[in-house]
Motif scaffolding. Structure first.
Motif, short mmCIF file in Angstrom:
data_model
loop_
_atom_site.label_atom_id
_atom_site.label_comp_id
_atom_site.label_asym_id
_atom_site.label_seq_id
_atom_site.Cartn_x
_atom_site.Cartn_y
_atom_site.Cartn_z
N ASP A 1 0.84 -1.19 0.00
CA ASP A 1 0.00 0.00 0.00
C ASP A 1 0.88 1.24 0.00
O ASP A 1 2.07 1.19 0.28
N LEU A 2 0.25 2.37 -0.33
CA LEU A 2 0.91 3.68 -0.31
C LEU A 2 0.02 4.65 0.45
O LEU A 2 -1.20 4.47 0.52
N ILE A 3 0.64 5.68 0.99
CA ILE A 3 -0.12 6.73 1.66
C ILE A 3 0.47 8.08 1.29
O ILE A 3 1.70 8.20 1.13
N VAL A 4 -0.38 9.09 1.10
CA VAL A 4 0.10 10.43 0.79
C VAL A 4 0.15 11.24 2.08
O VAL A 4 -0.86 11.39 2.77
N ASP A 5 1.32 11.76 2.40
CA ASP A 5 1.49 12.67 3.53
C ASP A 5 1.48 14.08 2.94
O ASP A 5 2.47 14.52 2.36
N TYR A 6 0.36 14.78 3.07
CA TYR A 6 0.20 16.08 2.43
C TYR A 6 1.12 17.14 3.01
O TYR A 6 1.30 18.20 2.40
N ARG A 7 1.72 16.87 4.17
CA ARG A 7 2.71 17.80 4.70
C ARG A 7 3.92 17.91 3.79
O ARG A 7 4.63 18.93 3.78
N GLY A 8 4.16 16.86 3.01
CA GLY A 8 5.32 16.86 2.14
C GLY A 8 5.23 17.85 1.00
O GLY A 8 6.27 18.27 0.46
N ILE A 9 4.02 18.23 0.60
CA ILE A 9 3.88 19.17 -0.51
C ILE A 9 4.45 20.54 -0.15
O ILE A 9 5.35 21.03 -0.84
N PRO A 10 4.00 21.19 0.92
CA PRO A 10 4.62 22.48 1.27
C PRO A 10 6.09 22.34 1.67
O PRO A 10 6.88 23.26 1.45
N GLU A 11 6.45 21.18 2.23
CA GLU A 11 7.86 21.00 2.60
C GLU A 11 8.74 20.99 1.36
O GLU A 11 9.79 21.65 1.34
N MET A 12 8.33 20.29 0.32
CA MET A 12 9.14 20.29 -0.90
C MET A 12 9.08 21.63 -1.61
O MET A 12 10.05 22.03 -2.27
N GLN A 13 8.00 22.35 -1.48
CA GLN A 13 7.91 23.68 -2.10
C GLN A 13 8.93 24.64 -1.51
O GLN A 13 9.39 25.56 -2.20
N THR A 14 9.32 24.44 -0.25
CA THR A 14 10.33 25.31 0.35
C THR A 14 11.70 25.15 -0.31
O THR A 14 12.58 26.00 -0.13
N LEU A 15 11.87 24.07 -1.08
CA LEU A 15 13.13 23.87 -1.80
C LEU A 15 13.24 24.79 -3.02
O LEU A 15 14.31 24.89 -3.62
N GLY A 16 12.13 25.43 -3.38
CA GLY A 16 12.16 26.40 -4.47
C GLY A 16 11.74 25.87 -5.83
O GLY A 16 11.92 26.55 -6.84
N PHE A 17 11.16 24.67 -5.85
CA PHE A 17 10.74 24.06 -7.12
C PHE A 17 9.23 23.81 -7.10
O PHE A 17 8.65 23.57 -6.03
N PRO A 18 8.57 23.85 -8.26
CA PRO A 18 7.15 23.50 -8.31
C PRO A 18 6.96 22.05 -7.86
O PRO A 18 7.79 21.19 -8.16
N VAL A 19 5.87 21.82 -7.16
CA VAL A 19 5.57 20.47 -6.67
C VAL A 19 4.27 19.99 -7.30
O VAL A 19 3.27 20.70 -7.33
N ILE A 20 4.32 18.78 -7.80
CA ILE A 20 3.19 18.13 -8.47
C ILE A 20 2.71 16.98 -7.60
O ILE A 20 3.52 16.31 -6.93
N LEU A 21 1.41 16.73 -7.61
CA LEU A 21 0.87 15.55 -6.94
C LEU A 21 0.45 14.54 -7.99
O LEU A 21 -0.41 14.81 -8.83
N ASP A 22 1.07 13.37 -7.96
CA ASP A 22 0.69 12.27 -8.85
C ASP A 22 -0.48 11.55 -8.20
O ASP A 22 -0.31 10.70 -7.33
N VAL A 23 -1.66 11.92 -8.62
CA VAL A 23 -2.88 11.42 -7.99
C VAL A 23 -3.06 9.93 -8.20
O VAL A 23 -3.33 9.17 -7.25
N THR A 24 -2.92 9.48 -9.42
CA THR A 24 -3.27 8.09 -9.72
C THR A 24 -2.24 7.09 -9.21
O THR A 24 -2.60 6.04 -8.67
N HIS A 25 -0.96 7.39 -9.32
CA HIS A 25 0.04 6.45 -8.80
C HIS A 25 0.04 6.41 -7.28
O HIS A 25 0.47 5.42 -6.68
N SER A 26 -0.42 7.48 -6.65
CA SER A 26 -0.52 7.48 -5.19
C SER A 26 -1.57 6.50 -4.70
O SER A 26 -1.62 6.17 -3.51
N LEU A 27 -2.43 6.05 -5.62
CA LEU A 27 -3.50 5.11 -5.27
C LEU A 27 -3.21 3.69 -5.74
O LEU A 27 -4.08 2.84 -5.73
N GLN A 28 -1.97 3.45 -6.15
CA GLN A 28 -1.57 2.10 -6.51
C GLN A 28 -1.55 1.21 -5.27
O GLN A 28 -1.31 1.67 -4.15
N GLN A 29 -1.75 -0.07 -5.49
CA GLN A 29 -1.56 -1.08 -4.45
C GLN A 29 -0.65 -2.16 -5.03
O GLN A 29 -1.12 -3.10 -5.68
#
Length: 265
Positions: A169-197
């Motif tokens: 299973d996989l889980i999305v930790d949404y805290r990671g989105i703003p955390e990666m944004q602080t690195l100065g790069f655009p951040v994308i959410l891969d919706v469908t692969h995040s739901l792979q099993q």
């Protein structure tokens, strides 16, 4: 194309298309539908299609119609609709070859630490979209991004695609989105692969497509810059990742809702 072109509006941008190129007519039909939807909604759009699937659980899994044939299909989509294209690369030797046909080179999550692959992608001058490894923390992605930047290319995007949770299973930790944004790069959410099993028993990956809307809404709510979604006219007959793809007929309704959420924010 540069990242600035994708961020020219206040809307999120979209990377979407079939998991793998199954043929020219199929790719053109899907691109045509998505272009019409994204033009209507004012969403900057990049067509996604893998020319080859290198990471398969079983030897008999479909991997593609042939590299050159699939890359030419991607170029046909690009020229027909005047839209940018993103595809995956799997080895350093593929970077220059794929760069002749596409605008964005995507580094698969399992390969995000491969230095030679990242450097080769950087040297093409194309945008490099690095998917976060399912085994990495969001903060650790700065090292992957640094390899591309230090190789002379600052056109970097980072993609969240879930974190390994147990064995299958996989889980999305949404805290990671703003955390990666602080690195100065655009951040994308891969919706469908995040739901792979991932399935280590049958060797065929499962998924939870019924949660695509939920995950996408949450990503927009936390301020993600872009969304990645794989879509197919009939996921039940897709030759790769059908279990977690969005049925194409559902795309416009979903994107309409997501644009409204974005406008509120």
């Amino acid at each position: 194309m540069t990242i600035s072109d994708l961020r020219k509006t206040d809307n999120f941008f979209l990377l979407a298309g079939p998991c793998v190129i199954e043929g020219e007519e199929m790719a053109l039909r899907i691109a045509d539908r998505i272009v019409k939807i994204t033009d209507k909604l004012g969403i900057p759009y990049v067509f996604k299609g893998s020319y080859r699937k290198a990471n398969r659980s079983r030897l008999d899994s479909f991997t593609g119609i042939g590299d050159e044939k699939a890359l030419k299909v991607l170029r046909k989509v690009r020229e027909t609709f005047d839209i940018p294209i993103v595809t995956d690369i799997h080895s350093a030797g593929e970077a220059a070859m794929a760069a002749e046909y596409v605008d964005v080179l995507q580094i698969p999550a399992f390969l995000c630490r491969q230095t030679d692959l990242l450097v080769a992608a950087a040297h093409t001058g194309k945008i490099v979209n690095i998917k976060k490894g399912q085994f990495l923390s969001p903060g650790a992605m700065r090292f992957a991004a640094d390899k591309v930047v230090e190789a002379g290319n600052d056109q970097v995007m980072l993609t969240e695609r879930g974190t390994t949770f147990g064995y299958q299973d996989l889980i999305v930790d949404y805290r990671g989105i703003p955390e990666m944004q602080t690195l100065g790069f655009p951040v994308i959410l891969d919706v469908t692969h995040s739901l792979q099993q991932p399935n280590q028993t049958a060797g065929v990956t499962g998924g939870m497509p019924q949660l695509i809307e939920t995950v996408a809404k949450a990503g927009i709510a936390v301020g993600v810059d872009g969304l990645f979604m794989e879509t197919h006219e009939d996921p039940s007959v897709a030759k790769s990742d059908g279990a977690n793809m969005l049925k194409l007929d559902l795309l416009e309704g979903l994107l309409t809702k997501l644009v409204r959420i974005r406008q509120v924010l």
